[in-house]
Design a protein around this motif. Structure first.
Motif, PDB file in Angstrom:
ATOM      1  N   ASP A 279       0.874  25.183  29.754  1.00  0.00           N
ATOM      2  CA  ASP A 279       0.151  25.260  28.961  1.00  0.00           C
ATOM      3  C   ASP A 279      -1.261  25.538  29.175  1.00  0.00           C
ATOM      4  O   ASP A 279      -1.936  24.768  29.616  1.00  0.00           O
ATOM      5  N   ALA A 280      -1.677  26.801  29.436  1.00  0.00           N
ATOM      6  CA  ALA A 280      -2.783  27.244  29.690  1.00  0.00           C
ATOM      7  C   ALA A 280      -4.209  27.142  28.785  1.00  0.00           C
ATOM      8  O   ALA A 280      -5.328  26.848  29.275  1.00  0.00           O
ATOM      9  N   SER A 281      -3.585  26.550  27.709  1.00  0.00           N
ATOM     10  CA  SER A 281      -4.712  26.491  26.497  1.00  0.00           C
ATOM     11  C   SER A 281      -5.243  25.098  26.519  1.00  0.00           C
ATOM     12  O   SER A 281      -6.335  24.845  25.676  1.00  0.00           O
ATOM     13  N   VAL A 282      -4.653  23.945  27.325  1.00  0.00           N
ATOM     14  CA  VAL A 282      -4.931  22.892  27.249  1.00  0.00           C
ATOM     15  C   VAL A 282      -6.352  22.792  28.204  1.00  0.00           C
ATOM     16  O   VAL A 282      -6.244  23.081  29.341  1.00  0.00           O
ATOM     17  N   ARG A 283      -7.512  21.946  27.738  1.00  0.00           N
ATOM     18  CA  ARG A 283      -8.666  21.632  28.545  1.00  0.00           C
ATOM     19  C   ARG A 283      -8.387  20.207  29.202  1.00  0.00           C
ATOM     20  O   ARG A 283      -8.139  19.219  28.560  1.00  0.00           O
ATOM     21  N   TRP A 284      -8.066  20.460  30.763  1.00  0.00           N
ATOM     22  CA  TRP A 284      -8.202  19.087  31.307  1.00  0.00           C
ATOM     23  C   TRP A 284      -9.200  18.085  31.005  1.00  0.00           C
ATOM     24  O   TRP A 284     -10.254  18.627  31.315  1.00  0.00           O
ATOM     25  N   PRO A 285      -8.759  17.028  30.660  1.00  0.00           N
ATOM     26  CA  PRO A 285     -10.099  15.965  30.446  1.00  0.00           C
ATOM     27  C   PRO A 285     -10.741  15.692  31.624  1.00  0.00           C
ATOM     28  O   PRO A 285     -10.450  15.021  32.797  1.00  0.00           O
ATOM     29  N   GLU A 286     -12.139  15.807  31.724  1.00  0.00           N
ATOM     30  CA  GLU A 286     -13.018  15.514  32.785  1.00  0.00           C
ATOM     31  C   GLU A 286     -13.331  14.222  32.864  1.00  0.00           C
ATOM     32  O   GLU A 286     -13.733  13.811  33.967  1.00  0.00           O
ATOM     33  N   GLU A 287     -13.200  13.342  31.877  1.00  0.00           N
ATOM     34  CA  GLU A 287     -13.352  11.744  31.836  1.00  0.00           C
ATOM     35  C   GLU A 287     -12.218  11.316  32.750  1.00  0.00           C
ATOM     36  O   GLU A 287     -12.550  10.271  33.421  1.00  0.00           O
ATOM     37  N   GLU A 288     -11.135  12.110  33.184  1.00  0.00           N
ATOM     38  CA  GLU A 288     -10.052  11.409  33.848  1.00  0.00           C
ATOM     39  C   GLU A 288     -10.141  12.175  35.200  1.00  0.00           C
ATOM     40  O   GLU A 288      -9.980  11.412  36.341  1.00  0.00           O
ATOM     41  N   SER A 289     -10.644  13.286  35.293  1.00  0.00           N
ATOM     42  CA  SER A 289     -10.770  13.995  36.742  1.00  0.00           C
ATOM     43  C   SER A 289     -12.003  14.930  36.563  1.00  0.00           C
ATOM     44  O   SER A 289     -11.761  16.100  36.028  1.00  0.00           O
ATOM     45  N   PRO A 290     -13.254  14.481  36.896  1.00  0.00           N
ATOM     46  CA  PRO A 290     -14.330  15.364  37.057  1.00  0.00           C
ATOM     47  C   PRO A 290     -14.416  16.371  37.978  1.00  0.00           C
ATOM     48  O   PRO A 290     -13.607  16.311  39.106  1.00  0.00           O
ATOM     49  N   TYR A 291     -14.989  17.510  37.713  1.00  0.00           N
ATOM     50  CA  TYR A 291     -15.134  18.802  38.743  1.00  0.00           C
ATOM     51  C   TYR A 291     -16.093  18.185  39.738  1.00  0.00           C
ATOM     52  O   TYR A 291     -17.231  17.332  39.402  1.00  0.00           O
ATOM     53  N   VAL A 292     -15.649  18.521  40.920  1.00  0.00           N
ATOM     54  CA  VAL A 292     -16.457  17.824  42.312  1.00  0.00           C
ATOM     55  C   VAL A 292     -16.704  19.075  43.228  1.00  0.00           C
ATOM     56  O   VAL A 292     -16.035  19.978  43.246  1.00  0.00           O
ATOM     57  N   ALA A 293     -18.153  19.141  43.394  1.00  0.00           N
ATOM     58  CA  ALA A 293     -18.369  20.037  44.254  1.00  0.00           C
ATOM     59  C   ALA A 293     -17.763  20.357  45.602  1.00  0.00           C
ATOM     60  O   ALA A 293     -17.782  19.016  46.308  1.00  0.00           O
ATOM     61  N   VAL A 294     -17.402  21.444  46.123  1.00  0.00           N
ATOM     62  CA  VAL A 294     -17.066  21.455  47.379  1.00  0.00           C
ATOM     63  C   VAL A 294     -17.661  22.720  48.294  1.00  0.00           C
ATOM     64  O   VAL A 294     -17.386  22.758  49.354  1.00  0.00           O
ATOM     65  N   ALA A 295     -18.395  23.463  47.687  1.00  0.00           N
ATOM     66  CA  ALA A 295     -18.957  24.549  48.276  1.00  0.00           C
ATOM     67  C   ALA A 295     -20.231  25.083  47.372  1.00  0.00           C
ATOM     68  O   ALA A 295     -20.401  24.715  46.261  1.00  0.00           O
ATOM     69  N   ARG A 296     -21.145  25.806  47.992  1.00  0.00           N
ATOM     70  CA  ARG A 296     -22.276  26.653  47.390  1.00  0.00           C
ATOM     71  C   ARG A 296     -22.153  28.115  47.641  1.00  0.00           C
ATOM     72  O   ARG A 296     -21.703  28.513  48.710  1.00  0.00           O
ATOM     73  N   ILE A 297     -22.616  28.623  46.589  1.00  0.00           N
ATOM     74  CA  ILE A 297     -22.847  30.235  46.953  1.00  0.00           C
ATOM     75  C   ILE A 297     -24.046  30.638  46.733  1.00  0.00           C
ATOM     76  O   ILE A 297     -24.854  30.032  45.610  1.00  0.00           O
ATOM     77  N   ARG A 298     -24.594  31.321  47.607  1.00  0.00           N
ATOM     78  CA  ARG A 298     -25.889  31.835  47.345  1.00  0.00           C
ATOM     79  C   ARG A 298     -26.152  33.220  47.547  1.00  0.00           C
ATOM     80  O   ARG A 298     -25.350  33.969  48.260  1.00  0.00           O
ATOM     81  N   ALA A 299     -26.757  33.952  46.614  1.00  0.00           N
ATOM     82  CA  ALA A 299     -27.020  35.444  46.576  1.00  0.00           C
ATOM     83  C   ALA A 299     -28.602  35.596  46.786  1.00  0.00           C
ATOM     84  O   ALA A 299     -29.317  35.187  45.861  1.00  0.00           O
ATOM     85  N   ALA A 300     -28.906  36.729  47.547  1.00  0.00           N
ATOM     86  CA  ALA A 300     -30.206  36.939  47.847  1.00  0.00           C
ATOM     87  C   ALA A 300     -30.706  37.900  46.778  1.00  0.00           C
ATOM     88  O   ALA A 300     -30.013  38.613  46.186  1.00  0.00           O
TER      89      ALA A 300
END
Length: 359
Positions: A279-300
C-alpha cells in the motif's frame, strides 16, 4: 565508532510482497495510458518528452558523500562505505505535458549516482548508476497499481487540452487546498490536479514515497535541504503569474551565485503492518522510525538549465528506480509497475527523437 540505532529494523521477507492475480493486466492498462500521454505530446511538440514529469526546472551536477561510521543497518548498498560519488539531479513537475508554471502541481527530484558497484538489477546490467526517483510527499497518491492506472487514465484524457482552463482550475484548487490545510488536513489528489502551493521548488523535501530494499532490510529514502540558503526557501512563495517558467528561472537565479547542500536520509521499516510494502499510500510513522542521515549532496554554483544540457539529460538519460543494484531493488506493486512503464517511455523517446538513450 558508530552510534547504535535507536530502532530495531525489520528484515525484508519475500512474503511481504503480494502480486495480484490481475497485476499484469493492470500494468498493461497503466502503460497504455502513459503511451497515450506521450504520443499526444510528441505529436503536438514534434518532440517526445517523458510521459510523466515532462517539464524540467533544474539540471544539476553534484557530489554525494556517504557519512563515516554509519551503524551497520544503515551501511548498506550505495551507503556501505564512506566515499564520494558524482551525481546528476533533475528537478521537475509531474504532468506529462509541458505546462505554464501557474498550473501548480507536485514536484519531483530524480538523482543518478554514478559508478556504483554491486550486483545489478535485471535490465540495468549495461548501466553503472543507482537512480532514486522522488516526489515531494512521503507517500504515493495511489495505493496500488490499479489505482495508479486509474489516475493515469484520467491524466491521459486531459493531457494537452485547454491550458487556459487548467490555469483557472489550478487557482481554484490552490484555494481549496489552503482551506483543507488550515483545518489540519492535506489532499494529495487536489495537489496532483493543480492545487499545489506556489512555492520555491528548492525548499522542498523529496521522498522515494514507496519502498526499496536496503540490503537485508527495506526502507524509504528522502533528500532534505540543509544549507541555510535552501532552508530559507522552504514554503517561500513564488509568483508564477505571467511567468510560465518561474520555477526554472528561480532555480537558475539561485545557482548563478550560490551552492546548495542536502542530506540523504533513510527510514528503515520496523513493522510490516504499519509500514506496508503493497500500500504505497501509507505514510510510515516517523515516531516509530525516524529518517536518519546517511549522506550529503553538495552542488556548487553552476548554470542550472540550458538547451544543450536539456538535450543531453532530458533527451539522453533515463532516471528509473530499476536502474540500480540489487541491494536497493524496488519493492511493491507500484514499483513493479514502474519497470515496464519507464522502459517503454524511454524507448519511445529514443526512437521518436532519433536520440539514443545512453544513461
Amino acid at each position: 565508532m558508530s552510534t547504535p540505532l535507536a530502532i530495531e529494523p525489520l528484515r525484508f521477507d519475500p512474503t511481504f510482497e503480494h502480486i495480484a492475480d490481475d497485476e499484469v493486466d493492470t500494468i498493461e492498462r497503466l502503460v497504455e495510458a502513459l503511451q497515450q500521454i506521450q504520443q499526444t505530446t510528441a505529436n503536438d511538440y514534434h518532440h517526445a518528452v517523458r510521459s510523466v514529469h515532462a517539464k524540467t526546472h533544474g539540471l544539476l551536477d553534484g557530489e554525494l558523500t556517504v557519512l563515516d561510521d554509519l551503524p551497520a543497518p544503515l551501511a548498506q548498498g550505495v551507503f556501505a562505505t564512506a566515499r564520494t560519488y558524482r551525481v546528476v539531479m533533475r528537478l521537475s513537475t509531474n504532468p506529462g505535458d509541458v505546462l505554464d508554471d501557474s498550473v501548480s502541481t507536485p514536484r519531483g527530484l530524480a538523482v543518478k549516482i554514478a559508478d556504483v558497484e554491486g550486483a545489478r538489477l535485471p535490465g540495468s546490467e549495461s548501466h553503472t548508476s543507482q537512480d532514486f526517483v522522488m516526489i515531494n510527499a512521503p507517500m504515493f497518491t495511489a495505493p496500488t497499481p490499479k489505482a495508479f492506472a486509474s489516475n493515469l487514465a484520467l491524466l491521459a484524457k486531459t493531457t494537452d487540452r485547454a491550458p487556459g482552463g487548467k490555469k483557472a482550475l489550478s487557482s481554484v484548487l490552490r484555494g481549496v487546498e489552503k482551506v483543507v490545510e488550515a483545518l489540519g488536513g492535506e489532499s494529495g489528489k487536489l495537489k496532483s490536479l493543480g492545487g499545489h502551493p506556489e512555492t520555491h521548488i528548492l525548499g522542498e523535501t523529496f521522498y522515494t514515497a514507496v519502498p526499496v530494499l536496503y540490503g537485508p532490510y527495506f526502507a524509504k529514502l528522502s533528500i532534505v535541504p540543509v544549507s541555510p540558503e535552501l532552508t530559507a526557501l522552504t514554503n517561500a512563495p513564488l509568483d508564477t503569474n505571467g511567468h510560465p517558467n518561474a520555477l526554472r528561472d528561480a532555480v537558475s537565479t539561485f545557482f548563478a551565485t550560490q551552492g546548495a547542500e542536502w542530506e540523504v536520509r533513510v527510514q528503515l521499516a520496523t513493522d510490516i503492518e504499519r509500514m506496508p510494502v503493497e500500500d504505497a499510500s501509507v505514510r510510515w510513522p516517523e515516531e516509530e522510525s525516524p529518517y536518519v542521515a546517511v549522506a550529503r549532496i553538495r552542488a556548487a554554483p553552476q548554470p542550472a538549465w540550458s538547451e544543450a544540457r536539456s538535450k543531453a539529460i532530458d533527451d539522453g538519460m533515463v532516471f528509473s528506480p530499476w536502474h540500480g543494484i540489487a541491494a536497493h531493488r524496488p519493492i511493491g506493486g507500484v514499483m513493479r509497475s514502474r519497470k515496464p512503464a519507464y522502459e517503454i517511455s524511454a524507448a519511445f523517446r529514443g526512437q521518436f527523437n532519433g536520440c539514443p538513450i545512453h544513461g
